[in-house]
Design a protein around this motif. Sequence first.
Motif, short mmCIF file in Angstrom:
data_model
loop_
_atom_site.label_atom_id
_atom_site.label_comp_id
_atom_site.label_asym_id
_atom_site.label_seq_id
_atom_site.Cartn_x
_atom_site.Cartn_y
_atom_site.Cartn_z
N LEU A 18 -18.86 -1.18 7.34
CA LEU A 18 -19.91 -0.18 7.27
C LEU A 18 -19.71 0.90 8.33
CD1 LEU A 18 -22.89 -2.63 6.77
CD2 LEU A 18 -22.05 -0.99 5.09
N PRO A 19 -20.27 2.10 8.11
CA PRO A 19 -20.17 3.16 9.11
C PRO A 19 -20.75 2.68 10.45
CG PRO A 19 -21.02 4.03 7.04
CD PRO A 19 -21.01 2.55 6.91
N THR A 20 -19.94 2.76 11.49
CA THR A 20 -20.27 2.12 12.76
C THR A 20 -20.58 3.15 13.83
OG1 THR A 20 -18.77 0.31 12.16
CG2 THR A 20 -19.46 0.45 14.47
N PHE A 21 -21.67 2.91 14.55
CA PHE A 21 -22.04 3.82 15.64
C PHE A 21 -21.06 3.70 16.80
CE2 PHE A 21 -26.64 3.63 14.09
CZ PHE A 21 -26.61 4.92 13.60
N ASP A 22 -20.71 4.85 17.36
CA ASP A 22 -19.87 4.92 18.55
C ASP A 22 -20.76 5.31 19.72
OD1 ASP A 22 -18.13 5.46 20.59
OD2 ASP A 22 -16.86 6.85 19.47
N VAL A 68 -31.04 -3.26 13.36
CA VAL A 68 -29.58 -3.11 13.28
C VAL A 68 -29.20 -1.77 13.90
CG1 VAL A 68 -27.58 -3.04 11.75
CG2 VAL A 68 -29.57 -4.44 11.13
N LEU A 69 -28.54 -1.82 15.05
CA LEU A 69 -28.10 -0.59 15.72
C LEU A 69 -26.59 -0.56 15.90
CD1 LEU A 69 -30.93 -0.23 18.40
CD2 LEU A 69 -30.63 1.08 16.30
N ALA A 70 -25.90 -1.42 15.16
CA ALA A 70 -24.44 -1.40 15.18
C ALA A 70 -23.88 -0.46 14.11
CB ALA A 70 -23.88 -2.80 14.96
N HIS A 71 -24.57 -0.33 12.97
CA HIS A 71 -24.02 0.42 11.85
C HIS A 71 -25.15 0.89 10.94
CE1 HIS A 71 -23.90 -3.93 10.40
NE2 HIS A 71 -24.83 -3.37 9.65
N THR A 72 -24.79 1.63 9.92
CA THR A 72 -25.74 2.06 8.90
C THR A 72 -25.17 1.78 7.51
OG1 THR A 72 -24.86 4.30 8.55
CG2 THR A 72 -26.41 3.99 10.39
N ALA A 73 -25.99 2.02 6.51
CA ALA A 73 -25.50 2.02 5.13
C ALA A 73 -24.56 3.21 4.92
CB ALA A 73 -26.67 2.10 4.16
N HIS A 74 -23.70 3.09 3.95
CA HIS A 74 -22.83 4.23 3.60
C HIS A 74 -23.67 5.44 3.18
CE1 HIS A 74 -18.98 2.15 3.86
NE2 HIS A 74 -19.52 1.12 3.22
N GLN A 75 -24.84 5.18 2.57
CA GLN A 75 -25.67 6.27 2.04
C GLN A 75 -26.57 6.90 3.09
OE1 GLN A 75 -25.50 3.07 1.04
NE2 GLN A 75 -25.82 2.84 -1.18
#
Length: 556
Positions: free
Chosen positions: A248-252, A214-221
């Motif tokens: 979820l927090p999303t990579f830009d 998964v390289l779109a987002h991470t966990a909130h933690q």
Amino acid sequence: MENLQEHELIRSALPGAMDHGRGMVTFAIYVPGKQSVHLAGNFNHWDRQQDPMVDRGGGFWVTWKELPPGRYTYYFVIDENLVVCDPYSQEVEPLKEGEGLCSAVEVGGEEFIWRHDDWQRPALRDLMIYEINIGDFTPEGNFQGVFEKLDYLGDMGINAIEFMPVYECAPGDYWGYQPMFFLAPRRRFGGPADFKRLVDKAHDRGLAVILDIVLAHTAHQHPLNQLYSYDQSPWYGEPIGEKNIFGLPTFDYRKTATNGFARDIQFFWLKEFHVDGFRYDYLPAIGSEHSDLGMPYLIRTAREIRPEVFLLGECLPENPDLVRHFDLSGVWHGRFDRGIECLLGEEDITPYRWDDFEAAVEFLDSSKQDYRTADFMINYFENHDKDRMAELLRDKGFSTEILYRKLALGATILLTAPGEPMLYHGQEWGEATKMDLNPNPLHWEILDSEQGRLLYTHYKALCRLRRAHTALRSENFAFAAIYPEHKSVVIHRWYGEMDQLVMAVNFSSSAREFNVPFRRTGKWTDYFSREQLAVKDNPDLKLEPYSARIFILGAD
């Protein structure tokens, strides 16, 4: 001399904890704009002031320690009050006191010896993929459990394993699609050495290893999400692709730090664990911009690390315009899944209609799927994101006998269609559970039942057939006849003059007799019954309900 050594260690440090040998260990973290960073761990009694780190430049903070061999735990203290684990942790464990996790590093450990790096990797078009959730696959629910089943997979004919996420994820995230530590194998599965041993043995057994990543987002933690407010983060922001539907927090991927982090993740798994490829989750959120942002960057950097890497993608609903111009190896072919469900379930599944049979079988024709080649399509009708086909058919009221006939028919289509087939673990014996985000262990005992064993044997025979005939792994495909009134179809597959197969398929609930065009006269062999057929003119053949017959030119 000591100053020169310190200078060299600081200069050569990479993110995370790095054992340089002879007890010299560097610790580094990228946190631009922070005023101070300290290292605390069991080597300094968790003193948050004893080991200040230095900014090497640009917000890259570094220190080093001389440590005897052993296992050490640590975390970083940012601006004297924010405690975070190492985003580059290769192992994590619970803190001895209090809640939360700390990072871990092994100093002076033995280097793993790879024994099977010279294995013969299959070509893309030859892949027969088996998706596994490690926690559910065996009663042990760990790397060792999979290790002990590698012979089973190899004997069935599988030559590629696609693991659902194997790294540490958010508490309560059983599947692993909310990443917490991208470089740390999940503790409940086993340690890094256990996973290396699994990969090495898989290669020895002729199995490629593909990681769902998964390289779109991470966990909130995730540690990166603790360091800055979201709008000030060097990593997160508005995605290039679609708005994250999971919140979820999303990579830009317009941001340099994001690109560097994603590159390092790929490098780590390809080089440290010798995996053979990735399945990129949720490509629409990663997106693409210009010629080298987002998805194009991930693909390019992965191929710079290992040119022959398998790069598969999930882009659902399917969007060929988004993915076909990039150097992916293939994508999940969702229309195959929906088409099979329409034909086996005898109901409308958008965009296919049961009463428009000619249009419903179109998903089998790779020339009409808007992808550049047939081998770009990863075909399936079960995966982790949906209920089992057996469960779907049971819910529609089909009896167990008919249900298994339909499952066998689906297997025949899957293993003979253009593109690469993918099974979800347990599919080969008719596992019948609903999708569950929580533990959902396989019922291996079904394999001991008569119906489960027959279905498994059918899958094994189809894997053997696909492996033996280049025609089934080629682009060559044609509908020789379509009989909408009979819900039946005749398909030709071929490679050259001598490798030719004819498939007659009956999706209806009644026995059907219809004309079966053959590509040439001569002797043909029914693959399942071994019956010999001398073809002079195109014969009328009878097919039982929910069945297929496969004829091979010559004696097989």
